[in-house]
Design a protein around this motif. Structure first.
Motif: not given
Length: 68
Positions: A37-45
């Motif tokens: 939500y803050a960085d708009h990055v999908w962190n798969w780990e």
């Protein structure tokens, strides 16, 4: 030296391990949500850690329900 283990100790250890796993899962989900939500990055780990904890917890609950 004591040659037996108190059942209360084992129960406390079981509860502590369960609570630690639950806290770790919540932390992974919280960090994943923050990055998403803050960085708009999908962190798969972080997502895979949260899903693994949830699947293991549900799988063990089902295992104990069927075997117990």
């Amino acid at each position: 030296m004591i040659s037996f283990i108190d059942e209360r100790f084992l129960d406390h250890r079981r509860r502590a391990a369960s609570l630690a796993g639950f806290a770790g899962g919540l932390l992974a989900v919280g960090l994943w949500m923050y990055h998403f939500y803050a960085d708009h990055v999908w962190n798969w780990e972080l997502f895979s850690i949260a899903v693994t904890i949830a699947l293991v917890k549900q799988g063990m609950m089902l295992w104990y329900r069927l075997k117990g």
